[in-house]
Scaffold this motif. Structure first.
Motif, short mmCIF file in Angstrom:
data_model
loop_
_atom_site.label_atom_id
_atom_site.label_comp_id
_atom_site.label_asym_id
_atom_site.label_seq_id
_atom_site.Cartn_x
_atom_site.Cartn_y
_atom_site.Cartn_z
N ALA A 19 -2.37 4.77 -5.11
CA ALA A 19 -1.67 3.49 -4.88
C ALA A 19 -1.12 3.43 -3.47
O ALA A 19 -1.12 2.38 -2.83
CB ALA A 19 -0.54 3.33 -5.90
N THR A 20 -0.67 4.58 -2.96
CA THR A 20 -0.14 4.61 -1.59
C THR A 20 -1.27 4.39 -0.59
O THR A 20 -1.11 3.68 0.41
CB THR A 20 0.55 5.95 -1.31
N ILE A 21 -2.41 4.98 -0.87
CA ILE A 21 -3.57 4.78 0.02
C ILE A 21 -3.95 3.31 0.06
O ILE A 21 -4.23 2.74 1.13
CB ILE A 21 -4.75 5.66 -0.43
N VAL A 22 -3.95 2.66 -1.08
CA VAL A 22 -4.26 1.23 -1.10
C VAL A 22 -3.22 0.45 -0.29
O VAL A 22 -3.56 -0.44 0.49
CB VAL A 22 -4.32 0.69 -2.55
N SER A 23 -1.95 0.83 -0.45
CA SER A 23 -0.89 0.16 0.31
C SER A 23 -1.12 0.31 1.81
O SER A 23 -0.94 -0.63 2.58
CB SER A 23 0.48 0.76 -0.05
N ILE A 24 -1.53 1.53 2.22
CA ILE A 24 -1.78 1.78 3.64
C ILE A 24 -2.97 0.96 4.13
O ILE A 24 -2.94 0.35 5.19
CB ILE A 24 -2.05 3.28 3.86
N LEU A 25 -4.01 0.93 3.32
CA LEU A 25 -5.21 0.19 3.72
C LEU A 25 -4.90 -1.29 3.89
O LEU A 25 -5.40 -1.94 4.83
CB LEU A 25 -6.32 0.38 2.68
N LEU A 26 -4.08 -1.82 3.00
CA LEU A 26 -3.77 -3.25 3.08
C LEU A 26 -3.01 -3.59 4.36
O LEU A 26 -3.06 -4.73 4.82
CB LEU A 26 -2.97 -3.68 1.85
N ARG A 27 -2.31 -2.58 4.90
CA ARG A 27 -1.58 -2.82 6.16
C ARG A 27 -2.47 -2.56 7.38
O ARG A 27 -2.09 -2.86 8.49
CB ARG A 27 -0.38 -1.87 6.25
N SER A 28 -3.63 -1.97 7.14
CA SER A 28 -4.48 -1.55 8.25
C SER A 28 -5.09 -2.76 8.94
O SER A 28 -5.65 -3.65 8.27
CB SER A 28 -5.57 -0.62 7.72
N PRO A 29 -4.99 -2.85 10.27
CA PRO A 29 -5.53 -4.02 10.98
C PRO A 29 -7.02 -4.24 10.71
O PRO A 29 -7.46 -5.38 10.57
CB PRO A 29 -5.28 -3.68 12.46
N VAL A 30 -7.78 -3.15 10.64
CA VAL A 30 -9.23 -3.31 10.44
C VAL A 30 -9.51 -3.89 9.06
O VAL A 30 -10.36 -4.78 8.91
CB VAL A 30 -9.96 -1.96 10.63
N ILE A 31 -8.80 -3.43 8.06
CA ILE A 31 -9.02 -3.96 6.70
C ILE A 31 -8.56 -5.41 6.64
O ILE A 31 -9.19 -6.26 5.99
CB ILE A 31 -8.28 -3.09 5.67
N GLN A 59 -9.56 7.75 -0.01
CA GLN A 59 -9.49 6.55 0.82
C GLN A 59 -10.81 5.79 0.76
O GLN A 59 -10.84 4.55 0.68
CB GLN A 59 -9.18 6.97 2.27
N TYR A 60 -11.91 6.53 0.79
CA TYR A 60 -13.23 5.90 0.76
C TYR A 60 -13.40 5.09 -0.52
O TYR A 60 -13.83 3.94 -0.51
CB TYR A 60 -14.31 6.98 0.88
N GLU A 61 -13.03 5.70 -1.62
CA GLU A 61 -13.18 5.02 -2.91
C GLU A 61 -12.27 3.78 -2.97
O GLU A 61 -12.70 2.70 -3.41
CB GLU A 61 -12.83 5.98 -4.04
N PRO A 81 7.11 7.07 -2.20
CA PRO A 81 6.50 7.17 -0.87
C PRO A 81 6.88 5.94 -0.04
O PRO A 81 6.81 4.82 -0.53
CB PRO A 81 4.99 7.19 -1.16
N ARG A 82 7.26 6.20 1.20
CA ARG A 82 7.70 5.11 2.06
C ARG A 82 6.61 4.05 2.21
O ARG A 82 6.90 2.86 2.29
CB ARG A 82 8.05 5.72 3.43
N LEU A 83 5.36 4.48 2.24
CA LEU A 83 4.28 3.56 2.54
C LEU A 83 3.76 2.83 1.30
O LEU A 83 2.90 1.96 1.42
CB LEU A 83 3.14 4.32 3.23
N LEU A 84 4.28 3.16 0.14
CA LEU A 84 3.86 2.49 -1.09
C LEU A 84 4.47 1.10 -1.11
O LEU A 84 5.63 0.91 -0.80
CB LEU A 84 4.32 3.31 -2.31
N ARG A 85 3.65 0.11 -1.47
CA ARG A 85 4.15 -1.25 -1.47
C ARG A 85 5.30 -1.41 -2.47
O ARG A 85 5.28 -0.82 -3.54
CB ARG A 85 3.03 -2.23 -1.85
N GLU A 86 6.24 -2.26 -2.09
CA GLU A 86 7.47 -2.41 -2.90
C GLU A 86 7.21 -2.71 -4.37
O GLU A 86 7.79 -2.06 -5.24
CB GLU A 86 8.36 -3.50 -2.30
N PRO A 87 6.36 -3.69 -4.70
CA PRO A 87 6.17 -3.98 -6.14
C PRO A 87 5.62 -2.78 -6.91
O PRO A 87 5.91 -2.60 -8.09
CB PRO A 87 5.15 -5.12 -6.14
N LEU A 88 4.86 -1.93 -6.20
CA LEU A 88 4.27 -0.78 -6.88
C LEU A 88 5.29 0.33 -7.09
O LEU A 88 5.14 1.14 -8.00
CB LEU A 88 3.08 -0.24 -6.07
N LYS A 89 6.29 0.37 -6.26
CA LYS A 89 7.29 1.43 -6.41
C LYS A 89 7.92 1.36 -7.78
O LYS A 89 8.08 2.37 -8.47
CB LYS A 89 8.37 1.30 -5.32
#
Lengths: 243, 349
Positions: A119-131, A184-186, B71-79
């Motif tokens: 879930a954190t990886i998805v959160s990071i990807l959604l913030r990624s400029p390329v994505i 991340q790939y998945e 995790p800091r980078l986890l989106r708020e609704p998911l936390k």
């Protein structure tokens, strides 16, 4: 047929390969890249937030934007989250880890479950400029879309005694990198297909094995974070085969 | 003619303190017996209602301590969905004093969690926080590692926290008779399989709850003599009772028992243990039950706001007065209440 290759600094390897061997792709190819892209799409055109940083072979694209509809195929290079570098703070793998990732520090990163890691990886990807650019393009572009995944680092990085990531994870560093990149790939594949069902996330090109956590040394450029012309050649071959 | 009542303040009289002001203007329900300010490191733990307290403290800029952060980078609704930020630890709801004592005992190494893990397909549920992971844990090793991390957080809180806000919810609980461990939920409801040979129902009595709460206080004080305790009782009724009694009657037994323990602890430990009357605000006659949702069980947003208004007024701005209906908070989220799962078992199978 016309092809556009756009994205971040990883475009350089593809450009180098294309420049040396133009018949790799038997069609016109346009390039458009910025080192850390925070670009945007407006009225079907791609613009750079900072035009001074654009590298392109399309002269008027810097000011007028890149008209996406002119292309039959767009390859975005490269999607995902970067490999940790000492000068970049705030990498997730310094904050969180999986239970079986042994970390060697007085205060190791907090353990999260695999579900929370994903879930954190998805959160990071959604913030990624390329994505984010992928999503914007998917909304207005009808042609073929391909995404190249972020290259794994060259082996030199694991030999660097000063690399903080290796200090943190020790001998597990390649395995941790591999697991992170494979997750991340998945996640990226699923996310891209949510933008548009037919977006193709290219596999890591053979002979690269993501389970190794690295790209073979002869594909790495002078720095272990970017790949060279030979790697670019592999990706262009994938592009050619996909079109 | 004189008598002791002549010296009592207005708040001691029903007419002046309750009937005349009306429900929205009742004041002075609580005067904190120890300081609770923005430098106090506050932990919240307990039943689902405790989530509102932690959230309000955080929103108001109090030092609400999170010893199991997302995790800091986890989106708020998911936390929230991932079980973070509900309490100061990622324990899930702790409904009973016995369960709280158990978590503290494990965290201090006084006792060990049993080797009990519930399979859910290819994944694993922690019996002692069965809904902490939306899709259960990938492996027993992952489950154990994360529980250990939570216990480390509890240990750290024991050593550091200035104030423990404990919201007690239930007296009814289920126990594994082989390991003597207490579950937050009856096995077979949020995971696991019910086994009448090893799973026993128990409805804690006043002496038992008192003993467990004394144990909780002593364990924490042994490591941090500066720690203080603010007890409150969840006003949320039982979803279901395992006794033979009507659920309304069983609820009153539970709440009355917990309420009596809380106040007797307060009286016996002045300056160390305090009681905040969230239960009274929601359930007592002057509030006419209007602070519940139509199901007469969930506390409405307005009810939560009123409780937190009284709480914050007492600790934050002693000169503030409540003369009008409090404004609702900008964000209201239903607390995760595993107990509500029991409602599903009301339906015929």
């Amino acid at each position: 047929m016309r092809v556009c290759i756009l994205g971040n600094s990883h475009v350089a390897a593809l450009y180098d390969a294309w420049y040396e061997e133009k018949d790799l792709l038997p069609c016109p190819v346009d390039f458009f890249s910025t080192p850390s892209p925070s670009n945007y799409v407006k009225d079907g055109r791609l613009f750079a937030s900072d035009p001074d940083t654009v590298s392109t072979n399309v002269a008027d694209a810097i000011n007028d934007g890149l008209r996406l509809s002119e292309y039959d195929c767009i390859l975005i290079s490269a999607g995902g989250y970067w490999v940790y570098r000492n000068e970049h703070k705030g990498h997730p793998l310094f904050e969180i880890r999986l239970a079986n990732w042994e970390a060697h520090e007085l205060r190791p990163p907090r353990i999260v479950s695999s579900a929370v890691m994903d879930a954190t990886i998805v959160s990071i990807l959604l913030r990624s400029p390329v994505i984010q650019i992928c999503e914007s393009i998917a909304k207005c572009y009808q042609g073929k879309m391909l995404v190249q995944p972020w290259p794994l680092p060259g082996p030199g990085v694991y030999e660097d005694k000063e690399w903080n990531f290796a200090k943190l994870y020790g001998e597990s560093a390649p395995r941790v990198t591999a697991e992170f990149f494979m997750r991340q790939y998945e996640a990226m594949g699923k996310l891209l297909r949510q933008f548009r069902e037919d977006i193709l996330l290219l596999p890591y090109p053979e002979p690269v094995d993501p389970r190794s956590g690295q790209t073979p040394g002869h594909f790495a450029s002078a720095d272990p974070w970017h790949m060279n012309q030979e790697y670019g050649r592999l990706v262009l071959q994938q592009l050619r085969d996909a079109t | 003619m004189t008598n002791p009542y002549k010296k009592q303040p207005p708040r001691a009289f029903w007419r002046s303190a309750v009937a005349e002001p009306g429900m929205w203007s009742i004041k002075g329900l609580w005067e904190p017996s120890f300081p609770l300010d923005k430098t106090s490191r506050i932990v919240t733990v307990g039943s689902c209602f405790a989530q509102h307290i932690g959230r309000a403290l955080k929103e108001k800029g109090y030092n609400w301590a999170d010893y199991d952060p997302a995790p800091r980078l986890l989106r708020e609704p998911l936390k929230e969905r991932c079980g973070y930020g509900h309490f100061s630890f990622r324990t899930g709801n702790i409904y009973t004093a016995a369960l709280l004592r158990q978590w503290l005992s494990w965290s201090l190494g006084i006792s060990q969690p049993p080797d009990e893990y519930w399979r859910s397909g290819e994944r694993w549920i922690d019996p002692f926080r069965p809904q902490i992971e939306e899709n259960a844990f990938a492996s027993v090793e992952e489950l154990i590692a994360l529980r250990k991390q939570t216990m480390q957080g509890i240990r750290q809180a024991i050593e550091e926290a200035d104030v423990w806000v404990v919201t007690l919810g239930l007296t009814e609980a289920w126990q594994n008779v082989r390991s003597n461990s207490w579950y937050p939920m009856c096995p077979g409801t949020a995971g696991g399989e019910f086994d009448p040979e090893q799973h026993r129902f128990h409805n804690f009595s006043y002496p038992e709850v008192m003993d467990d709460m004394r144990g909780v206080i002593e364990m924490i004080q042994a490591h941090n003599s500066a720690a203080r305790f603010l007890l409150t009782i969840s006003p949320v009724p039982l979803t279901a009772t395992a006794t033979e009694r009507h659920v309304l009657v069983a609820t009153e037994y539970s709440k009355s028992t917990l309420r009596a323990v809380a106040d007797d602890l307060r009286k016996a430990n002045p300056g160390l243990v305090d009681y905040f009357p969230s239960y009274e605000i929601i359930t007592s006659p002057p509030f006419r039950g209007v602070l519940f949702e139509p199901n007469m069980r969930s506390v409405s947003r307005q009810g939560v706001d009123l409780v937190m208004h009284h709480f914050m007024t007492a600790i934050d701005a002693p000169t503030a007065s409540a003369t009008t209906r409090p404004a609702p908070t900008t964000a209201f989220r239903d607390p995760k209440c595993e107990e509500a799962l029991l409602e599903a078992f009301r339906k015929p199978s």
